[in-house]
Design a protein around this motif. Sequence first.
Motif, short mmCIF file in Angstrom:
data_model
loop_
_atom_site.label_atom_id
_atom_site.label_comp_id
_atom_site.label_asym_id
_atom_site.label_seq_id
_atom_site.Cartn_x
_atom_site.Cartn_y
_atom_site.Cartn_z
N PRO A 33 0.82 -1.23 0.00
CA PRO A 33 0.00 0.00 0.00
C PRO A 33 0.85 1.28 0.00
O PRO A 33 0.79 2.09 0.94
CB PRO A 33 -0.82 -0.14 1.28
CG PRO A 33 0.08 -0.89 2.21
CD PRO A 33 0.86 -1.84 1.35
N ASN A 35 0.66 4.01 -1.81
CA ASN A 35 -0.12 5.25 -1.85
C ASN A 35 -0.58 5.67 -0.46
O ASN A 35 -0.49 6.84 -0.08
CB ASN A 35 -1.33 5.08 -2.76
CG ASN A 35 -0.98 5.22 -4.23
OD1 ASN A 35 -0.03 5.91 -4.57
ND2 ASN A 35 -1.73 4.56 -5.09
N THR A 36 -1.07 4.71 0.32
CA THR A 36 -1.55 5.00 1.68
C THR A 36 -0.40 5.44 2.59
O THR A 36 -0.50 6.43 3.33
CB THR A 36 -2.24 3.77 2.28
OG1 THR A 36 -3.31 3.37 1.43
CG2 THR A 36 -2.78 4.08 3.67
N ILE A 37 0.71 4.70 2.50
CA ILE A 37 1.88 5.02 3.33
C ILE A 37 2.41 6.41 3.00
O ILE A 37 2.69 7.21 3.90
CB ILE A 37 2.99 3.97 3.12
CG1 ILE A 37 2.53 2.59 3.62
CG2 ILE A 37 4.27 4.38 3.87
CD1 ILE A 37 3.46 1.46 3.23
N SER A 38 2.53 6.70 1.70
CA SER A 38 3.08 8.01 1.30
C SER A 38 2.12 9.14 1.65
O SER A 38 2.57 10.23 2.02
CB SER A 38 3.39 8.01 -0.20
OG SER A 38 2.24 7.71 -0.97
N ALA A 39 0.80 8.91 1.56
CA ALA A 39 -0.17 9.95 1.91
C ALA A 39 -0.07 10.31 3.40
O ALA A 39 -0.07 11.50 3.77
CB ALA A 39 -1.59 9.48 1.58
N ILE A 40 0.04 9.29 4.24
CA ILE A 40 0.21 9.53 5.69
C ILE A 40 1.55 10.21 5.95
O ILE A 40 1.64 11.15 6.75
CB ILE A 40 0.11 8.21 6.47
CG1 ILE A 40 -1.29 7.61 6.34
CG2 ILE A 40 0.47 8.41 7.95
CD1 ILE A 40 -1.42 6.21 6.88
N LYS A 167 -7.06 18.12 -1.68
CA LYS A 167 -5.92 17.31 -1.25
C LYS A 167 -4.86 18.17 -0.58
O LYS A 167 -4.26 17.77 0.42
CB LYS A 167 -5.32 16.58 -2.46
CG LYS A 167 -6.13 15.41 -2.96
CD LYS A 167 -5.41 14.70 -4.10
CE LYS A 167 -6.18 13.51 -4.59
NZ LYS A 167 -5.48 12.84 -5.72
N GLN A 171 -3.89 17.29 3.10
CA GLN A 171 -2.58 16.66 3.28
C GLN A 171 -1.48 17.64 3.66
O GLN A 171 -0.45 17.23 4.21
CB GLN A 171 -2.17 15.93 1.99
CG GLN A 171 -3.01 14.71 1.71
CD GLN A 171 -2.44 13.87 0.58
OE1 GLN A 171 -1.24 13.85 0.34
NE2 GLN A 171 -3.31 13.18 -0.14
#
Length: 323
Positions: A33, A35-40, A167, A171
């Motif tokens: 995941p 995308n999820t890791i980088s978003a967080i 976003k 973010q």
Amino acid sequence: MHIKFDKFIMAIIMVIIIAYVFPQWGTADSAVPINTISAIGISLIFFFYGVKLSPSKLKAGLSNWKLHLLIQTSTFLLFPLLVLIFRPLIEDEAQETIWLAFFFLAALPSTVSSSVVMVSIAKGNIPAAIFNASISGIIGIVLTPLWMGLFVHDAQTDFDFTAIYTKLIVQIILPVVVGMLMQRFLGDFVQRHSSKLTLFDKSIILLIIYKSFAESFSERLFSSVSVLDLLALFGGVLALFLMVFVTTGFFSKLLGFSIEDRITAQFCGTKKSLVHGTVFSKILFGNMAALGLILLPLMLFHASQIMIISAIASKYQKRQMLE
């Protein structure tokens, strides 16, 4: 003249090699995941960025307005205009993508950490460097998407301002604001663990770079990029840097700046942030297949600016020691 090769540049090269050998981990159907890791990770980067921002220092820095105006004009106006000059020369879609990559580089804010470090080595105006590097990131949240929105439609990607600014708010802006509100509680903690947080920032950036290049390699977008093309890109990056460096130096002398202010103007006014670049690319271009190609000039510029500015900073440092 001693040029110190940056370890982060080596890490970027290694990540690109890994993306070439193992692109499957970064593709859309990967079980990892990313995308999820980088978003967080992005949200945490800007949360701690907000914790580091000192409202009192930002207020104190407003007095040297001519220096600030020159740096921000160089960052957000001179850079884009120099790249815009070459837009009429575009003849095909491949050239359009390369030009867009250079324009994306030109529209980015200045980098914080290396600007301050290099100004410090060269004995420039450190408070002004901190102010401009910090305020540049805030201005870039607004101006970079506006610049890109003028041309990104031609790159066959969905550029929805509402979605993009949503976003950005979620973010980036919101974490920065929360970070600033938490400064009194976490300020000392962030200062004590500054090196660890820097390592975290770079790890997230490397993760985004890996995914960008993995997707580009899986789509074989670099198959048409030759060694000569890379040399041409590197030449374009150097030319852009030198034009801005000379121009900021000229106006610094014209405005009668001290040597300290001139150092700060040239060092901060010629920098572009790899952190903001990788983060913004993910938000502005989404899963665009050519994202690796879009980031290529930025990474070449990042490597060039560190090596050139570090050499110039060392030269200024030696001059100061002799005086």
